[in-house]
Motif scaffolding. Sequence first.
Motif, PDB file in Angstrom:
ATOM      1  N   LEU A  24       0.762  -1.349   0.325  1.00  0.00           N
ATOM      2  CA  LEU A  24      -0.244   0.372  -0.010  1.00  0.00           C
ATOM      3  C   LEU A  24       0.507   0.989   0.574  1.00  0.00           C
ATOM      4  N   ASP A  25       2.137   1.195   0.306  1.00  0.00           N
ATOM      5  CA  ASP A  25       3.209   1.757   0.072  1.00  0.00           C
ATOM      6  C   ASP A  25       3.800   2.624  -1.033  1.00  0.00           C
ATOM      7  N   ILE A  26       2.567   2.574  -2.178  1.00  0.00           N
ATOM      8  CA  ILE A  26       3.957   2.060  -3.755  1.00  0.00           C
ATOM      9  C   ILE A  26       2.431   3.438  -4.170  1.00  0.00           C
ATOM     10  N   THR A  27       2.954   4.053  -5.340  1.00  0.00           N
ATOM     11  CA  THR A  27       1.991   4.707  -5.927  1.00  0.00           C
ATOM     12  C   THR A  27       1.211   4.377  -6.942  1.00  0.00           C
ATOM     13  N   ALA A  28       0.674   5.054  -7.157  1.00  0.00           N
ATOM     14  CA  ALA A  28      -0.368   3.967  -8.332  1.00  0.00           C
ATOM     15  C   ALA A  28       0.308   4.124 -10.161  1.00  0.00           C
ATOM     16  N   ASN A  29       1.362   4.974 -10.628  1.00  0.00           N
ATOM     17  CA  ASN A  29       2.161   5.045 -11.459  1.00  0.00           C
ATOM     18  C   ASN A  29       3.193   3.639 -11.206  1.00  0.00           C
ATOM     19  N   ASP A  30       3.301   3.127  -9.923  1.00  0.00           N
ATOM     20  CA  ASP A  30       4.197   2.361  -9.375  1.00  0.00           C
ATOM     21  C   ASP A  30       3.511   0.713 -10.231  1.00  0.00           C
ATOM     22  N   LEU A  31       2.426   0.529  -9.041  1.00  0.00           N
ATOM     23  CA  LEU A  31       1.507  -0.297  -9.408  1.00  0.00           C
ATOM     24  C   LEU A  31       1.447  -0.795 -10.928  1.00  0.00           C
ATOM     25  N   LEU A  32       0.890   0.435 -11.187  1.00  0.00           N
ATOM     26  CA  LEU A  32       0.816  -0.031 -13.127  1.00  0.00           C
ATOM     27  C   LEU A  32       2.717  -0.075 -13.468  1.00  0.00           C
ATOM     28  N   ASN A  33       3.396  -0.040 -13.538  1.00  0.00           N
ATOM     29  CA  ASN A  33       4.454  -0.055 -13.837  1.00  0.00           C
ATOM     30  C   ASN A  33       4.739  -1.676 -13.765  1.00  0.00           C
ATOM     31  N   GLY A  34       4.669  -1.868 -12.714  1.00  0.00           N
ATOM     32  CA  GLY A  34       4.881  -3.540 -12.198  1.00  0.00           C
ATOM     33  C   GLY A  34       4.200  -4.693 -12.801  1.00  0.00           C
ATOM     34  N   LEU A  35       2.684  -4.019 -13.453  1.00  0.00           N
ATOM     35  CA  LEU A  35       1.636  -4.879 -13.801  1.00  0.00           C
ATOM     36  C   LEU A  35       1.979  -5.177 -15.140  1.00  0.00           C
ATOM     37  N   ASN A  36       1.983  -4.278 -15.958  1.00  0.00           N
ATOM     38  CA  ASN A  36       2.619  -3.815 -17.349  1.00  0.00           C
ATOM     39  C   ASN A  36       3.833  -4.583 -17.410  1.00  0.00           C
ATOM     40  N   THR A  37       5.082  -4.990 -16.141  1.00  0.00           N
ATOM     41  CA  THR A  37       5.698  -5.111 -16.614  1.00  0.00           C
ATOM     42  C   THR A  37       6.253  -6.786 -16.380  1.00  0.00           C
ATOM     43  N   GLY A  38       5.460  -7.014 -14.937  1.00  0.00           N
ATOM     44  CA  GLY A  38       5.592  -8.699 -14.393  1.00  0.00           C
ATOM     45  C   GLY A  38       4.583  -9.178 -15.610  1.00  0.00           C
ATOM     46  N   LEU A  39       3.263  -9.180 -15.950  1.00  0.00           N
ATOM     47  CA  LEU A  39       1.629  -9.661 -16.414  1.00  0.00           C
ATOM     48  C   LEU A  39       2.299  -9.035 -18.323  1.00  0.00           C
ATOM     49  N   ASN A  40       3.166  -8.458 -18.592  1.00  0.00           N
ATOM     50  CA  ASN A  40       3.254  -7.757 -20.318  1.00  0.00           C
ATOM     51  C   ASN A  40       1.548  -7.611 -20.822  1.00  0.00           C
ATOM     52  N   LEU A  41       1.325  -6.700 -20.482  1.00  0.00           N
ATOM     53  CA  LEU A  41       0.212  -5.724 -20.651  1.00  0.00           C
ATOM     54  C   LEU A  41       0.430  -5.143 -21.619  1.00  0.00           C
ATOM     55  N   GLY A  42       1.178  -4.755 -22.329  1.00  0.00           N
ATOM     56  CA  GLY A  42       1.793  -3.836 -23.557  1.00  0.00           C
ATOM     57  C   GLY A  42       1.172  -2.477 -23.712  1.00  0.00           C
ATOM     58  N   LEU A  43       0.869  -1.727 -22.686  1.00  0.00           N
ATOM     59  CA  LEU A  43       0.995  -0.576 -22.470  1.00  0.00           C
ATOM     60  C   LEU A  43       2.326   0.656 -23.033  1.00  0.00           C
ATOM     61  N   ASN A  44       1.396   1.756 -23.662  1.00  0.00           N
ATOM     62  CA  ASN A  44       2.540   2.184 -23.375  1.00  0.00           C
ATOM     63  C   ASN A  44       2.593   3.766 -22.503  1.00  0.00           C
ATOM     64  N   LEU A  45       3.813   3.236 -21.099  1.00  0.00           N
ATOM     65  CA  LEU A  45       3.829   3.614 -20.344  1.00  0.00           C
ATOM     66  C   LEU A  45       3.868   5.726 -20.578  1.00  0.00           C
ATOM     67  N   GLU A  46       4.509   6.147 -21.497  1.00  0.00           N
ATOM     68  CA  GLU A  46       4.220   7.484 -22.291  1.00  0.00           C
ATOM     69  C   GLU A  46       3.220   8.356 -22.548  1.00  0.00           C
TER      70      GLU A  46
END
Length: 83
Positions: A24-46
Amino acid sequence: MEDTIIMVFERAKTKEKIDIEVPLDITANDLLNGLNTGLNLGLNLEDSSQCYLCTENPIALIKGTTMLKDYNLHNGTIIRFEK
């Protein structure tokens, strides 16, 4: 208060559901980045139009530099990924 919660990640495209332990002590951006990397979501975070998550129980739009603990998320919160 606990430092982590167990959330359910639901991917609409494949209909898979995964339990994930989230600090719970991470930001929403941190969670999104981790899920995008770990689950290969294919999001363009830019692209800011792709940098958010929707949750259920509670209903929330998770984005930006807000800490996850500030969204009042709890065990059993569902993250729906529609892309």
